[in-house]
Structures are given as C-alpha cells and as structure tokens.
Write a protein that holds these residues in place. Structure first.
Motif, PDB file in Angstrom:
ATOM      1  N   LEU A  22      15.095  -0.055  28.261  1.00  0.00           N
ATOM      2  CA  LEU A  22      15.590   0.631  28.956  1.00  0.00           C
ATOM      3  C   LEU A  22      15.787   0.102  30.385  1.00  0.00           C
ATOM      4  N   THR A  23      15.022  -0.748  30.771  1.00  0.00           N
ATOM      5  CA  THR A  23      15.252  -0.547  32.811  1.00  0.00           C
ATOM      6  C   THR A  23      16.043  -2.423  32.380  1.00  0.00           C
ATOM      7  N   ASP A  24      16.501  -2.985  32.122  1.00  0.00           N
ATOM      8  CA  ASP A  24      17.042  -4.972  31.583  1.00  0.00           C
ATOM      9  C   ASP A  24      16.022  -5.345  32.443  1.00  0.00           C
ATOM     10  N   LEU A  25      14.318  -5.034  32.615  1.00  0.00           N
ATOM     11  CA  LEU A  25      13.609  -5.998  33.422  1.00  0.00           C
ATOM     12  C   LEU A  25      12.822  -6.858  32.419  1.00  0.00           C
ATOM     13  N   ASP A  40      11.166 -13.188  43.616  1.00  0.00           N
ATOM     14  CA  ASP A  40      10.196 -12.642  42.334  1.00  0.00           C
ATOM     15  C   ASP A  40      10.348 -12.455  40.874  1.00  0.00           C
ATOM     16  N   THR A  41       8.989 -12.227  40.040  1.00  0.00           N
ATOM     17  CA  THR A  41       9.961 -11.458  39.223  1.00  0.00           C
ATOM     18  C   THR A  41       9.373 -10.170  39.141  1.00  0.00           C
ATOM     19  N   VAL A  42       9.393  -9.247  38.860  1.00  0.00           N
ATOM     20  CA  VAL A  42       9.411  -8.014  38.276  1.00  0.00           C
ATOM     21  C   VAL A  42       9.656  -7.203  36.679  1.00  0.00           C
ATOM     22  N   SER A  43       8.462  -6.852  36.529  1.00  0.00           N
ATOM     23  CA  SER A  43       8.919  -6.687  34.605  1.00  0.00           C
ATOM     24  C   SER A  43       8.167  -5.049  34.458  1.00  0.00           C
ATOM     25  N   ARG A  44       8.948  -4.766  33.352  1.00  0.00           N
ATOM     26  CA  ARG A  44       8.016  -3.692  32.138  1.00  0.00           C
ATOM     27  C   ARG A  44       6.955  -3.529  32.216  1.00  0.00           C
ATOM     28  N   VAL A  45       6.325  -3.836  31.956  1.00  0.00           N
ATOM     29  CA  VAL A  45       4.640  -3.648  30.243  1.00  0.00           C
ATOM     30  C   VAL A  45       4.857  -2.684  29.836  1.00  0.00           C
ATOM     31  N   GLY A  46       5.254  -1.388  30.165  1.00  0.00           N
ATOM     32  CA  GLY A  46       4.497  -0.754  29.608  1.00  0.00           C
ATOM     33  C   GLY A  46       5.630   0.982  29.779  1.00  0.00           C
TER      34      GLY A  46
END
Length: 566
Positions: A418-421, A486-492
């Motif tokens: 969805l977010t490409d993160l 930095d790293t931002v991720s979507r985990v849920g």
C-alpha cells in the motif's frame, strides 16, 4: 568462405557451452581391428583401410583431432564405447540396438550386401523362402542383429571375423554368408577362394556406414556431418578403388576371368554409387547452408563476431537490440555501447576468450542503445578463428524485461504494497544490521513505535478507500521529515516502526516524536472533507532498553501503549 562462415556460426551456436572449436576438440575412436579392407589395426598399431582414410579426411575437414583406442576385437570395441573408454565407433551401420547408447552421423560409405555361397549352389532370390541353411556371420555385426530378427528360418553360426565367415562357406561348414560387396570382392580375390560366388542379394540390406558417437559426446554429430558433406566424390572414389580395384592377368582360367569380371562389375557399382551419393550430399549441403543462413539471420538472439575490439559481423537481431545498423556498428569500438560500470567485466571476458583462457560462459551487462536507453543483455560466447586470427562469436539476449520483473518481485517481497515503505521483513533485517554495527562501535540508536489513534472508525465510517488514503498520506509525511539514514516501515494495519541510527539520546528521540505527533494532527483532506487524527509514539533506546531486536520491539511497543493510556 561465406558458406563456411554460416556453418561455423550455426555449429558454434549449438556447441559453444560444450566445446571450443578453436581448442581442437578431440575424439577417441574404437574400430574393428580386423575388418580389412574397411579398417584394421596393424601389429605396429597403425590404423589402415578405406574407413581409416575417410575418417582422416572427415576429421580434418571438421577441424577436430582424433586418436585410436586399441582393442582385441570388434566385440571389445563395442564394450569400450558403452563404458566410455572411447567416444565413437568409426565405421558401422545404424541399428535400433546401437541407438541405445549411440547417435549417428550421416552415412559416408554405402555398400550393398550380397549372398555368398559355394559355386555349385543355386541362386537365392529370397532368403525367407529357404530353410535349414546354415549362415556364418561375425559376432557383434549389424547384419547378425538383422538376420536374427528377419530370417528365423536360417541357422546362424557366429564366427570371430569376416575372413572366418568366408572360410566356413568355402570349407562347407556353412552354406552361405551375407556380406558387403566390397568385402566379398576383396576376400575372394586375396584368399583365392574361387569356389565361392555371389548367389543373390538382399535389396533392403544396404550398408550405410556411419560414425557412431556416444550420447555423452552427441554435440560432435553435427560437426562430423559437416566433414562428411565436405568430402569430394572423386576423393572418396579414389580411396575405395585403391582397395577393390581388379587387374586381370594373362593366362587366367575361365573361373578366374568370370570371378574378376564380377569383381570389376562390383567396383563399377561402387563407383557410380559414390557418384550419385556425393551429388545428393552436395545438393543437401547447399540446402543446409541456406537453412543455417536463415537460422542465423532469423534468430531472435543477437549474433556478433568481434575481432581486434571491432564488430566484423552482426545479424539483424543485434541491430534491433542496439538500434545501430551493421554499417554503424563496424566503426564503433565494442566498449563504446557498454554501460560504464560493466565495461571492465565485459572486456576482461573478451580478452580471456581471445587468449584461449577460461571466461564466464554467460553474464549480464548493460548496453547503451542508439536512442540513449539503457538495456540489460545476457552475453555468451566462444572463441573462433576468422581469417586465421582469433575472434569471438557472441550471442546477445535482451533480458531487460526479465531484470525489471525480478527487481519488481524483489521490491514487492521487501516492501508494503500500500505505502511502498519497507515491510516488517526488511525492517527486521536492517535492525539486526544496526544492532551489530552499534554494538561493534559502542554507539546508541533509537527505535520508535507509532500507532494511529482511533483509526478503525475511519474505515467503518468513510470506507477502506479513505482509510488507505490516510495510511499512504501519513507514510509520505513520515518519509519527508526523516533523514536519509533513517528507516520508516509499515508493520501492521495502522502501525509504523522508525529506526533512527544517529539518535544517541532520549531527548533527540523525543524531538522526533513531537514532529510525528504534529504531523498526525494536520487534517487529512479527501473529497472536500477534513479528517482529524492523533497518534501515539513509543521510544526504545539501544542498549538501554534492550540489546536484541525482540527486546527493542517490546520496549518501544510498551512505551507506545503507556502513552496511549495516559
């Protein structure tokens, strides 16, 4: 020269990954050591006979070397080929039984089989109509296999050699033998068995003698076929006639004159047989040349010959791949259309091939096309000789779509759809690497756990499309305020994890936390409607709050829930 080139190109395309033409491929032949005048091994180890001379010419024209593996008899030669002690049998008929372990070249010597009996015997028009006849045949011969199958009415006596088969008939131990006309002429003449005669023939039993190659070396089949097709009819006739030519002496008996006349007639048959056969082969060669040319020019692979760092031949497919015509390509050094980072790899492989050294058989590089695009191609090649100088024959396949598909699949495996993160898997991997680096360098870093408050009612009220818009917009906002390191991720569903490698204190992490909370409070506008949200952010510091991935996740998650309840 042009026909030869197209044949060489086709052969190289079949065999470049298996054998280098320039490195003189080598064949080990097993032969029948006692089948003169066809072939024989002398006590001094010399290979002689009709087949020996023809084989020498064939391999010379095919540009390969060969050696003879000595055996005691034909049966041992067959066993040696089955066990891999030799690569090929030099002179034999093709049969279903032999096809179990051999592939066969085109025939290079054709010879009819005739029935040999004693002089007083009647003419035999059809072997299937006679019974109780004893026929002497050499062990392991193709004729033996055929007669057992086709004529169960005959009593077969297996003997050790051609000569012994004739001897059995001459001495009355057998009624007939079935042998080639060439062998009959030679044996009767040389042994003086003038009580023997030709008593008939079996039209369907024509010897079409070939080279049998073990299946593990089947790539030699087409190479040898080229050597066979290059045999000149006159040369083949001269070789055969040296062994079966008949000279009638003075004061011969009537029997001898008849026998020699028959032999001479046999030689004429061979002569005209060779003539017709070679004409047929020459016509076939022309057809094959045209077919090879069509295959090369119509190939979907780009085919290129390079020499002295220049292209000296290319097919239309290579022009389609690069956008350059052959006239343009021949004036461009081969490294000019290579992507800068790939030049060293490509040129090293080229130089190794030219020097006859081991090079990568297949490897990917990037090409710069005439219209400025960058494409991926797979290159494979082999060493050839062009104008008596080393050159490389290269096969080029456009793999741009394949590379793009692989990169897309790889991205999808490591990123949120969805977010490409980065997804949880990629975040886990980067976090493990950061822990190892921080432990080694004795540094701290921060991990933040972010959760959007009361996000579920948005989905329930406005629908999932609106919910997805909010998630993507918030992900974009997070990416814009963070540093490149930095790293931002979507985990849920509505949860994000942020790793700050260069954040050393809680105070610095708190500053980032405040920015994130402020971001969430900016209205999310969709369809002229503003949606308001807040978020909760938990903080964990390495190594204060944990020294492992799981410990840091737990600490950040607990911190976030503590804030959510406050």
């Amino acid at each position: 020269m042009k026909k030869l080139f197209f044949r060489l190109l086709f052969l190289a395309s079949l065999t470049y990954s298996q054998v280098s033409l320039a490195n003189e491929p080598h064949l080990k032949f097993c032969v029948d050591p006692d089948w003169y005048p066809y072939e024989k091994i002398t006590p001094q180890g010399e290979y002689i006979g009709i087949a020996a001379e023809l084989i020498s010419k064939i391999v010379q024209k095919a540009n390969i070397t060969y050696s003879i593996v000595r055996t005691q008899n034909w049966e041992e030669s067959i066993e040696f080929s089955k066990k891999g002690f030799c690569d090929a049998l030099a002179f034999l008929n093709q049969t279903p039984q032999r096809e179990e372990w051999l592939v066969f070249s085109e025939p290079y010597f054709t010879d009819p089989n005739v029935i040999i009996s004693r002089e007083q015997s009647d003419y035999i028009s059809d072997l299937s109509t006679v019974s109780n006849l004893k026929i002497a045949l050499p062990k392991g011969s193709s004729i033996l296999e055929k007669v057992k199958k086709d004529f169960p009415n005959l009593y077969i006596i297996e003997v050790e050699s051609e000569e012994e088969a004739f001897s059995f008939v001459s001495k009355g131990k057998a009624d007939i033998t079935l042998r080639s006309l060439t062998m009959a002429i030679y044996t009767i003449k040389s042994k003086g068995w003038f009580n023997l005669k030709v008593a008939g023939e079996v039209p369907r039993y024509v010897n079409r003698l070939r080279i049998g190659i073990v299946k593990e070396k089947s790539f030699f089949q087409e190479i040898l076929n080229q050597g066979i097709l290059d045999l000149k009819p006159q040369l083949a006739r001269e070789i055969a006639n040296r062994y079966v030519a008949i000279k009638i002496q003075k004061n011969l008996s009537t029997k001898e004159i008849i026998l020699y006349s028959l032999a001479f007639l046999g030689a004429l048959i061979l002569f005209f047989g060779f003539l017709l056969y070679q004409r047929k082969m020459n016509k076939r060669l022309e057809n094959i040349n045209e077919r090879y040319k069509s295959l090369i020019e119509g190939s979907r692979e780009g085919i290129v010959v390079t020499q002295h760092h220049k292209i000296i031949f290319s097919n239309p497919s290579f022009s389609e791949i690069t956008g350059y015509s052959f006239e343009e390509l021949k004036d461009i050094p081969i490294d000019k259309y290579l992507y800068e980072e790939d030049k060293q790899r490509a040129m090293q492989n080229h130089e190794k091939r030219v020097a006859g050294l081991d090079a990568e058989s297949r490897y990917p590089v990037r090409f710069l096309t005439k219209d400025g695009k960058t494409i991926w191609v797979e290159v494979s090649g082999t060493l050839i000789h062009w104008g008596n100088e080393p050159a490389t024959l290269n096969f080029i396949v456009d793999i741009t779509q394949r590379i793009q598909s692989e990169e897309k699949i790889k991205f999808m495996a490591h990123h949120d759809a969805l977010t490409d993160l980065p997804n949880r898997w990629l975040m886990d991997d980067r976090l493990e690497q950061q822990i190892a680096s921080a432990r080694r360098e004795k540094r701290k870093f921060a991990l933040l756990f972010v959760d959007l408050n009361k996000f579920k009612p948005i989905n329930d009220t406005f629908g999932h499309e609106t919910g997805d818009f909010v998630l993507k917009t918030f992900a974009l906002r997070l990416s814009q305020i963070l540093r490149q390191s930095d790293t931002v991720s979507r985990v849920g569903g509505d949860e994000y994890v942020i790793m700050l490698p260069n954040t050393q204190t809680y105070k610095d992490a708190q500053n980032v936390r405040e920015k994130i909370i402020n971001l969430s409070q900016i209205p999310f506008s969709i369809n002229e409607q503003d949606i308001f949200l807040t978020c909760s952010v938990g903080i964990a510091l390495f190594p204060d709050d944990g020294e492992s991935k799981d410990a840091l996740y737990t600490a950040a998650d607990n911190s976030m829930y503590k804030e959510k309840k406050s």
